[in-house]
Design an enzyme around this catalytic site. Sequence first.
Site, PDB file in Angstrom:
ATOM      1  N   LEU A 210      62.980 137.643  50.164  1.00  0.00           N
ATOM      2  CA  LEU A 210      62.819 136.199  50.360  1.00  0.00           C
ATOM      3  C   LEU A 210      61.391 135.728  50.106  1.00  0.00           C
ATOM      4  CD1 LEU A 210      64.930 135.171  53.497  1.00  0.00           C
ATOM      5  CD2 LEU A 210      65.160 134.336  51.159  1.00  0.00           C
ATOM      6  N   GLY A 211      60.433 136.650  50.208  1.00  0.00           N
ATOM      7  CA  GLY A 211      59.039 136.266  50.005  1.00  0.00           C
ATOM      8  C   GLY A 211      58.481 135.487  51.191  1.00  0.00           C
TER       9      GLY A 211
ATOM     10  N   CYS B  47      71.403 108.808  38.861  1.00  0.00           N
ATOM     11  CA  CYS B  47      71.201 107.521  39.533  1.00  0.00           C
ATOM     12  C   CYS B  47      72.500 106.730  39.676  1.00  0.00           C
ATOM     13  CB  CYS B  47      70.160 106.697  38.781  1.00  0.00           C
ATOM     14  SG  CYS B  47      68.519 107.458  38.744  1.00  0.00           S
TER      15      CYS B  47
ATOM     16  N   ASP C 129      61.351 116.230  54.305  1.00  0.00           N
ATOM     17  CA  ASP C 129      61.101 117.431  53.523  1.00  0.00           C
ATOM     18  C   ASP C 129      60.892 117.024  52.066  1.00  0.00           C
ATOM     19  OD1 ASP C 129      63.637 116.782  52.583  1.00  0.00           O
ATOM     20  OD2 ASP C 129      64.419 118.824  52.760  1.00  0.00           O
TER      21      ASP C 129
ATOM     22  N   TYR D 119      58.232 118.995  60.438  1.00  0.00           N
ATOM     23  CA  TYR D 119      59.513 118.886  59.745  1.00  0.00           C
ATOM     24  C   TYR D 119      60.587 119.732  60.431  1.00  0.00           C
ATOM     25  CZ  TYR D 119      63.242 120.558  56.851  1.00  0.00           C
ATOM     26  OH  TYR D 119      64.494 120.947  56.442  1.00  0.00           O
TER      27      TYR D 119
ATOM     28  N   ARG E 269      75.702 123.779  59.323  1.00  0.00           N
ATOM     29  CA  ARG E 269      76.108 122.398  59.571  1.00  0.00           C
ATOM     30  C   ARG E 269      77.345 122.315  60.462  1.00  0.00           C
ATOM     31  NH1 ARG E 269      75.383 119.862  53.481  1.00  0.00           N
ATOM     32  NH2 ARG E 269      73.103 119.607  53.587  1.00  0.00           N
TER      33      ARG E 269
ATOM     34  N   THR F 125      63.035 128.386  49.804  1.00  0.00           N
ATOM     35  CA  THR F 125      64.165 129.190  49.340  1.00  0.00           C
ATOM     36  C   THR F 125      65.349 128.283  49.027  1.00  0.00           C
ATOM     37  OG1 THR F 125      63.474 131.024  50.778  1.00  0.00           O
ATOM     38  CG2 THR F 125      65.725 131.105  49.932  1.00  0.00           C
TER      39      THR F 125
ATOM     40  N   GLU G 141      66.739 126.875  58.978  1.00  0.00           N
ATOM     41  CA  GLU G 141      65.576 126.099  58.520  1.00  0.00           C
ATOM     42  C   GLU G 141      64.422 127.009  58.101  1.00  0.00           C
ATOM     43  OE1 GLU G 141      65.254 122.977  57.823  1.00  0.00           O
ATOM     44  OE2 GLU G 141      67.291 122.494  58.452  1.00  0.00           O
TER      45      GLU G 141
END
Length: 351
Positions: free
Chosen positions: A72-73, A191, A130, A112, A17, A35, A29
């Site tokens: 990480l798969g 909320c 997402d 996405y 970021r 993950t 991404e």
Amino acid sequence: MTLLQWYESNRRSLPWRETKDAYRIWLSEIILQQTRVAQGLDYYLRFVERWPTVTDLAAASEEEVLKLWQGLGYYSRARNLLKAARQVTEQMAGRFPTRYEDLIILKGVGPYTAAAIASFSSDEAVAVVDGNVYRVLSRLFDIDTPIDTTGGQKLFLRLAEEMLNRKKPGLHNQAMMELGALVCTPATPRCGECPLHDKCLARTAATVSVRPVKQGKTRIRDRWLCYLLFKYKDRFWVRRRDAGDIWQGLWEFAGAETGAPVSGSEIRDLVRSFLSPDNQTAVDSIVPVVKDLHHQLTHRLLHIDCFIVNLSCDVRPKGEYEQISWTNWAEKAIPKAIFDLNGKISPFFVP
């Protein structure tokens, strides 16, 4: 408090970021698909350190990328990562794209991911949807249309586009995703802390707990794998998995998918099936290491047994195998299920 004000006060400090570098945003991404941020952060930092530019990554071998990705798969992500880096290097002169229309053609980049990179790196006015955004929107508008249908996906994308702050699209998309990650969570959403709580129709209708709606869950299929670690002195035999199934390109021991749990006599028969008639007497002992280790994949539950087959002489099992030492084994890219076996196996090799 507006959504953007909330985001500026509550957002997590994450390295991707703090940059407009489309390559690094893309890396984050792809790593964060399927993950959690807590797990993906270390992988992101290791990738950036090892391959600081897209041309550096493009020059890597698949084995190197899979090894750094280990744990990480979803290893197709890693293979697509390398293919996309080579696309950028070979077809785009090594300049990572920032426009949606250029990003969407990269291997492994869907709508996405293309929208996320475009909006975060260059403030292109495209909405990001997402899992977090699906949840926020489904509650905000109290929508019972399933999110895993074509109609549902079109509806939610339209709503996201209508809500998009076109003066600050990158910040808006980040804020929506962060809201879903930190406040509008799947279980026990907070909320009272939500900047959109006074507009939330699901909160008014008391339907927050049943939003979003999914059409149906995928059936989990059981698979039984029996591994045989053919060992002679300090060395053993391994193979690389072919395409067309899980763990493509990763390394494993000899073995077979059995279709059901195996008995002791079946294990002996399986061991014999891997050896030529002349080598049957080379088996000194068969030692059980792991019984019914469970490993969950997205649509499969793996049941894994593992046995060490001690050999009296150096013979190769039938098939394409490479003989290595335990030290060399640590250099191979292996699936997490095999990595989980290593702790049980290592005492047989490490004094």
